[in-house]
Design a protein around this motif. Structure first.
Motif, PDB file in Angstrom:
ATOM      1  N   LEU A  51    -100.048 -33.241   3.840  1.00 40.41           N
ATOM      2  CA  LEU A  51    -101.311 -33.666   3.365  1.00 40.41           C
ATOM      3  C   LEU A  51    -101.071 -34.693   2.518  1.00 40.41           C
ATOM      4  N   ALA A  52    -100.308 -34.325   1.424  1.00 41.94           N
ATOM      5  CA  ALA A  52    -100.062 -35.054   0.222  1.00 41.94           C
ATOM      6  C   ALA A  52     -99.313 -36.406   0.700  1.00 41.94           C
ATOM      7  N   LYS A  53     -98.347 -36.271   1.699  1.00 44.37           N
ATOM      8  CA  LYS A  53     -97.824 -37.566   2.347  1.00 44.37           C
ATOM      9  C   LYS A  53     -98.794 -38.360   3.085  1.00 44.37           C
ATOM     10  N   ALA A  54     -99.870 -37.618   3.782  1.00 49.34           N
ATOM     11  CA  ALA A  54    -100.693 -38.571   4.442  1.00 49.34           C
ATOM     12  C   ALA A  54    -101.743 -39.208   3.772  1.00 49.34           C
ATOM     13  N   MET A  55    -101.895 -38.725   2.286  1.00 46.74           N
ATOM     14  CA  MET A  55    -102.825 -39.119   1.403  1.00 46.74           C
ATOM     15  C   MET A  55    -102.231 -40.390   0.685  1.00 46.74           C
ATOM     16  N   LYS A  56    -100.833 -40.603   0.926  1.00 40.78           N
ATOM     17  CA  LYS A  56    -100.163 -41.628  -0.146  1.00 40.78           C
ATOM     18  C   LYS A  56    -100.902 -42.961   0.018  1.00 40.78           C
ATOM     19  N   GLN A  57    -100.773 -43.827  -0.819  1.00 38.28           N
ATOM     20  CA  GLN A  57    -101.526 -45.319  -0.545  1.00 38.28           C
ATOM     21  C   GLN A  57    -100.639 -46.335  -0.863  1.00 38.28           C
ATOM     22  N   GLU A  58    -100.611 -47.240  -0.371  1.00 41.48           N
ATOM     23  CA  GLU A  58    -100.066 -48.468  -0.565  1.00 41.48           C
ATOM     24  C   GLU A  58    -100.885 -49.814  -0.830  1.00 41.48           C
ATOM     25  N   ASN A  59    -100.759 -50.645  -1.840  1.00 37.75           N
ATOM     26  CA  ASN A  59    -101.712 -51.761  -2.228  1.00 37.75           C
ATOM     27  C   ASN A  59    -103.250 -51.231  -1.772  1.00 37.75           C
ATOM     28  N   LYS A  61    -104.624 -48.866  -0.316  1.00 38.27           N
ATOM     29  CA  LYS A  61    -105.363 -48.472   0.853  1.00 38.27           C
ATOM     30  C   LYS A  61    -104.340 -47.392   1.381  1.00 38.27           C
ATOM     31  N   LEU A  62    -104.552 -46.358   2.445  1.00 39.10           N
ATOM     32  CA  LEU A  62    -103.766 -45.512   2.791  1.00 39.10           C
ATOM     33  C   LEU A  62    -102.694 -46.031   3.597  1.00 39.10           C
ATOM     34  N   LYS A  63    -101.352 -45.416   3.269  1.00 36.39           N
ATOM     35  CA  LYS A  63    -100.107 -45.962   4.004  1.00 36.39           C
ATOM     36  C   LYS A  63    -100.151 -45.662   5.465  1.00 36.39           C
ATOM     37  N   TYR A  64    -100.747 -44.398   5.845  1.00 35.07           N
ATOM     38  CA  TYR A  64    -100.937 -43.984   7.379  1.00 35.07           C
ATOM     39  C   TYR A  64    -102.266 -44.091   7.660  1.00 35.07           C
ATOM     40  N   ASP A  65    -102.578 -44.790   8.902  1.00 33.71           N
ATOM     41  CA  ASP A  65    -103.645 -44.441   9.405  1.00 33.71           C
ATOM     42  C   ASP A  65    -103.960 -43.655  10.411  1.00 33.71           C
ATOM     43  N   ASP A  66    -102.756 -43.063  11.104  1.00 35.52           N
ATOM     44  CA  ASP A  66    -102.555 -42.120  12.042  1.00 35.52           C
ATOM     45  C   ASP A  66    -101.461 -41.350  11.508  1.00 35.52           C
ATOM     46  N   PRO A  67    -101.300 -40.469  10.414  1.00 32.05           N
ATOM     47  CA  PRO A  67    -100.458 -39.634   9.889  1.00 32.05           C
ATOM     48  C   PRO A  67     -99.899 -38.555  11.098  1.00 32.05           C
ATOM     49  N   LEU A  68    -100.674 -37.963  11.876  1.00 28.43           N
ATOM     50  CA  LEU A  68    -100.068 -37.171  12.553  1.00 28.43           C
ATOM     51  C   LEU A  68     -98.975 -37.764  13.652  1.00 28.43           C
ATOM     52  N   ASN A  69     -99.176 -39.004  14.191  1.00 28.59           N
ATOM     53  CA  ASN A  69     -98.163 -39.940  14.750  1.00 28.59           C
ATOM     54  C   ASN A  69     -97.131 -40.651  14.005  1.00 28.59           C
ATOM     55  N   GLN A  70     -97.547 -40.843  13.064  1.00 30.60           N
ATOM     56  CA  GLN A  70     -96.608 -41.737  12.156  1.00 30.60           C
ATOM     57  C   GLN A  70     -95.843 -41.190  11.289  1.00 30.60           C
ATOM     58  N   ILE A  71     -96.214 -40.063  10.693  1.00 28.69           N
ATOM     59  CA  ILE A  71     -95.038 -39.360   9.868  1.00 28.69           C
ATOM     60  C   ILE A  71     -93.871 -38.447  10.582  1.00 28.69           C
ATOM     61  N   GLN A  72     -92.786 -39.164  10.389  1.00 27.42           N
ATOM     62  CA  GLN A  72     -91.738 -38.743  11.344  1.00 27.42           C
ATOM     63  C   GLN A  72     -90.856 -37.526  10.600  1.00 27.42           C
ATOM     64  N   ASP A  73     -91.176 -37.224   9.357  1.00 24.16           N
ATOM     65  CA  ASP A  73     -90.334 -35.878   8.949  1.00 24.16           C
ATOM     66  C   ASP A  73     -91.187 -34.448   9.044  1.00 24.16           C
TER      67      ASP A  73
END
Length: 201
Positions: A51-59, A61-73
């Motif tokens: 959840l902490a990684k899913a909530m990370k922001q860049e510029n 806005k959220l870094k991941y718009d689909d964290p379940l499929n985008q977070i690879q670790d």
């Protein structure tokens, strides 16, 4: 957030934890008898860290718009070797059995800095350890592998515990002490590797 937490918690229990067990067994079988490996561990990412990684922001806005499929670790494996020269031997062995998506060596930004070091890879989950009952939409395609020496592993574990406590901000003096321990670990790593090569050649 509650929906994401529920979805990941369900995935972790029913898919990630069993897959991590199978992957750990698979890696241990591949490296059975391989010299100077201290440990092989595979873990499913905790709910809190996901959840902490899913909530990370860049510029802003959220870094991941689909964290379940985008977070690879979501599955993380670690192989800990005795010496620095063993890391490359393990990497070459991994290349025989896994497909690479990403490979990078993490080192401090300048030669005057000491800090986290390690080899990180994003690898394809081998088909022979996938669960046939898992649907394609729920399957995990990738996992992260870290290869570290004993000193790199020990330092990074302690540094993470000290440096990322949510209610504790390290002072400048404490950060300097942490950097000092990184320098000592780096020196010990190189010294033991040199001694190993001198006594085995």
């Amino acid at each position: 957030m509650n929906s994401l937490q529920h979805s990941y918690a369900s995935r972790r229990e029913h898919i990630l934890l069993p897959l991590a067990d199978r992957l750990e067994t698979h890696l241990k079988d591949l490296f059975h008898g391989f010299p100077r490996i201290d440990r092989i561990v595979v873990r499913a990412k905790s709910i809190e860290r996901f959840l902490a990684k899913a909530m990370k922001q860049e510029n802003s806005k959220l870094k991941y718009d689909d964290p379940l499929n985008q977070i690879q670790d979501q599955i993380g494996a670690r192989i800990v070797t005795f010496y620095r020269s063993d890391v490359e031997c393990v990497r070459k062995e991994i290349g025989k059995y896994f497909s690479y998506i990403e490979s990078k060596e993490i080192v401090p930004e300048t030669e005057r800095e000491f800090g986290y070091e390690g080899r990180h890879f994003i690898l394809v989950v081998p088909p022979d350890i996938e669960d046939e009952k898992t649907s394609k939409d729920d399957s995990i395609e990738f996992f992260e592998l870290q290869i570290k020496t004993l000193f790199q592993h020990a330092w990074s574990e302690a540094e993470h515990d000290l440096g990322y406590k949510p209610k504790c901000t390290l002072t400048t003096e404490q950060k300097r002490r942490l950097a000092f321990t990184a320098a000592q670990a780096w020196g010990a790593d190189w010294m033991f590797d040199e001694l190993h090569r001198q006594t085995t050649n």
